[in-house]
Enzyme design. Structure first.
Site, PDB file in Angstrom:
ATOM      1  NE  ARG A  59      34.315  36.674  54.946  1.00 39.96           N
ATOM      2  CZ  ARG A  59      33.606  36.763  55.134  1.00 39.96           C
ATOM      3  NH1 ARG A  59      32.682  37.784  56.447  1.00 39.96           N
ATOM      4  NH2 ARG A  59      32.596  35.458  55.108  1.00 39.96           N
ATOM      5  CE1 TYR A 112      51.473  54.441  47.133  1.00 41.77           C
ATOM      6  CE2 TYR A 112      49.525  53.138  47.856  1.00 41.77           C
ATOM      7  CZ  TYR A 112      51.170  53.111  47.335  1.00 41.77           C
ATOM      8  OH  TYR A 112      50.938  52.081  46.429  1.00 41.77           O
ATOM      9  CG  ASP A 184      47.201  57.100  55.444  1.00 45.41           C
ATOM     10  OD1 ASP A 184      48.533  56.627  56.452  1.00 45.41           O
ATOM     11  OD2 ASP A 184      47.349  56.302  54.509  1.00 45.41           O
ATOM     12  CE  LYS A 209      54.351  52.009  52.677  1.00 46.42           C
ATOM     13  NZ  LYS A 209      53.342  50.758  52.108  1.00 46.42           N
TER      14      LYS A 209
HETATM   15  N1  LCS Z   1      49.189  54.796  52.571  1.00 41.83           N
HETATM   16  C1  LCS Z   1      50.051  55.341  52.573  1.00 41.83           C
HETATM   17  C2  LCS Z   1      50.190  57.025  53.041  1.00 41.83           C
HETATM   18  C3  LCS Z   1      51.384  54.663  52.024  1.00 41.83           C
HETATM   19  O1  LCS Z   1      52.585  54.994  51.796  1.00 41.83           O
HETATM   20  C4  LCS Z   1      50.938  53.890  51.740  1.00 41.83           C
HETATM   21  C5  LCS Z   1      51.364  52.798  50.672  1.00 41.83           C
HETATM   22  C6  LCS Z   1      49.325  52.915  51.915  1.00 41.83           C
HETATM   23  C7  LCS Z   1      48.372  53.760  52.126  1.00 41.83           C
HETATM   24  C8  LCS Z   1      48.884  52.065  51.352  1.00 41.83           C
HETATM   25  O2  LCS Z   1      49.507  50.498  52.084  1.00 41.83           O
HETATM   26  P1  LCS Z   1      49.221  49.202  51.194  1.00 41.83           P
HETATM   27  O3  LCS Z   1      48.182  48.485  50.839  1.00 41.83           O
HETATM   28  O4  LCS Z   1      50.775  49.329  50.534  1.00 41.83           O
HETATM   29  O5  LCS Z   1      49.867  48.515  53.000  1.00 41.83           O
HETATM   30  N2  LCS Z   1      52.765  53.238  50.238  1.00 41.83           N
HETATM   31  C9  LCS Z   1      53.678  52.913  49.656  1.00 41.83           C
HETATM   32  C10 LCS Z   1      54.823  54.366  48.756  1.00 41.83           C
HETATM   33  O6  LCS Z   1      55.173  54.667  49.514  1.00 41.83           O
HETATM   34  N3  LCS Z   1      55.325  52.882  48.117  1.00 41.83           N
HETATM   35  O7  LCS Z   1      55.102  51.118  48.012  1.00 41.83           O
HETATM   36  C11 LCS Z   1      53.608  51.522  49.298  1.00 41.83           C
END
Ligand code: LCS
Length: 407
Positions: A59, A112, A184, A209
């Site tokens: 951790r 998001y 971000d 992503k």
């Molecule tokens: N920031 C952005 C710009 C994102 O598109 C997402 C997830 C996150 C943070 C959060 O990331 P995660 O915890 O899912 O790894 N975006 C998503 C989307 O547009 N479709 O499904 C998830």
């Protein structure tokens, strides 16, 4: 020429990948161990006091994770990376580091969905104040600054509206008011945009992503620009516990090696698809920073090295026509997420941004007929043929009368 200082693809293949000193393995070994043995009590105590390097407990740090963190920090031109179990864990960890009761955050309105809900619903219970504004207009940010403002949180390009915020100008405001500027960078990736070089303090990513790129891992990362920030964020991450598992870290690191190649291929197709959409009578509007009619094309050229692989559009005939299109295409998979080798298509108002109120969506420009296309690495010609075919079906569809209301 050192491998770490080379071009982007040289860095992504080699950064953090020294052959393993024990057996010479070229791929970083997976240290699937929760804890690390001390050679004596004094060594354990010295490591806990921070007087001696070396690992303690996963951790708090792990060699496989550290290799990934170093690689991404170097691509972003940052000081240090801190990998997390998801993109949301990265965002939560940063915000918990810099916010407290009565502190205020200014954020991009079209982020998001859950990033905004995290602040407006969950952090609010602990007294955090916020204003999510249209950060594409810098004056809206200036007007929202209060004496209690601590964090300016922007997403550019925005999910899902693909609008852009000027990072350099945000950095000026942040310096002037002593705010922490968090960007971000999930949509652009360090291949196309390096916010720390433009004056941001901290970058966050959903590594789920493009960085991982294969739709098989959920993970995130925080990249800091100073040692002081690293220490502050590391402490919260250690105690908050949103750390990444070593095997997940290894998978992301494997994906990272082809980041530049994947983004280049996907972007090439996105450009071609944006042209098809622009020229098709079934399409009402398209938004893509690579298109000549994108209102922020100049800003895209100034702060990005390319327009990216995600675009959004609306078709004539509203949601019904959009629904038909999403079910008609054969290559794009109808699924949320983005940045993988496979092209995905989705409807933000009922999916990724359904957790926002209708009012918040409207204010942020997330129309009910907005369709998001996250382009992958399939052959461009196949994607074109598929999309064109699906759009032609809309024109022929009697009940939608799409052709009739288009000129
Ligand atoms: N920031 C952005 C710009 C994102 O598109 C997402 C997830 C996150 C943070 C959060 O990331 P995660 O915890 O899912 O790894 N975006 C998503 C989307 O547009 N479709 O499904 C998830």
């Amino acid at each position: 020429m050192s491998k770490e200082k080379g071009g982007f693809n040289t860095q992504s293949v080699h950064a953090g990948c020294e052959p393993d000193p024990l057996h010479g393995g070229v791929s970083v070994p997976i240290y699937q161990s929760s804890t690390f043995a001390f050679q004596g009590v004094d060594q354990g105590a010295a490591r806990f006091r921070g007087e001696e390097g070396g690992y303690i407990y996963t951790r708090m740090g792990n060699p496989t994770v550290a290799a990934l963190e170093g690689a991404i920090a170097s691509m972003e031109g940052g000081h240090a990376g801190l990998a997390t179990s998801s993109g949301m864990a990265a965002i939560t960890t940063v915000l918990l580091t810099y916010l407290e009761a009565d502190a205020h955050l200014i954020g991009t309105d079209s982020v998001y969905g859950p990033s905004r809900v995290l602040v407006e619903k969950h952090l609010r219970r602990f007294g955090v104040q916020s204003d999510f504004v249209d950060t594409t207009n810098i004056e809206h940010i200036r007007a929202a600054v209060r004496p209690e403002t601590r964090v300016l949180y922007i997403e550019t390009p925005e999910n899902p509206t693909i609008r852009l915020t000027d990072i350099r100008r945000c950095a000026e405001i942040a310096r002037q008011h002593e705010l922490v500027l968090v960007v971000d960078n999930t949509f652009a990736t360090p291949v196309l945009q390096r916010p720390l070089e433009l004056g941001a303090d901290i970058v966050v990513h959903s590594m789920t992503k493009f960085l991982n790129g294969h739709a098989d891992v959920v993970a995130g990362i925080i990249v800091t620009s100073t040692e002081q920030q690293r220490k502050a964020v590391r402490e919260v991450l250690n105690h908050h516990g949103g750390c990444i598992d070593p095997h997940q870290a290894w998978l992301v690191h494997r994906g990272l090696k082809t980041l530049g190649l994947r983004v280049a291929q996907a972007q090439k197709s996105a450009l071609a698809l944006s042209e098809i959409l622009h020229g098709h009578p079934a399409v009402e509007w398209v938004r893509y920073p690579g298109a000549s009619d994108h209102p922020q094309r100049e800003l895209a050229q100034k702060q990005m090295d390319g327009p990216g692989a995600i675009l959004c559009f609306g078709v004539h005939g509203g949601l019904e026509a959009g629904r038909l299109l999403m079910e008609q295409v054969k290559i794009p998979t109808l699924a949320v997420s983005l940045g993988g080798v496979e092209t995905l298509i989705e409807h933000p108002a009922s999916m990724t941004h359904a957790s926002l109120t209708q009012e918040a969506r409207q204010q942020a420009g997330i129309d009910d007929n907005l369709i998001r296309l996250a382009v992958g690495c399939e052959d461009t010609a196949d994607l074109i043929e598929d999309l064109r075919g699906a759009l032609d079906v809309l024109l022929r569809h009697e009940t939608l009368a799409v052709g009739a209301d288009s000129d």
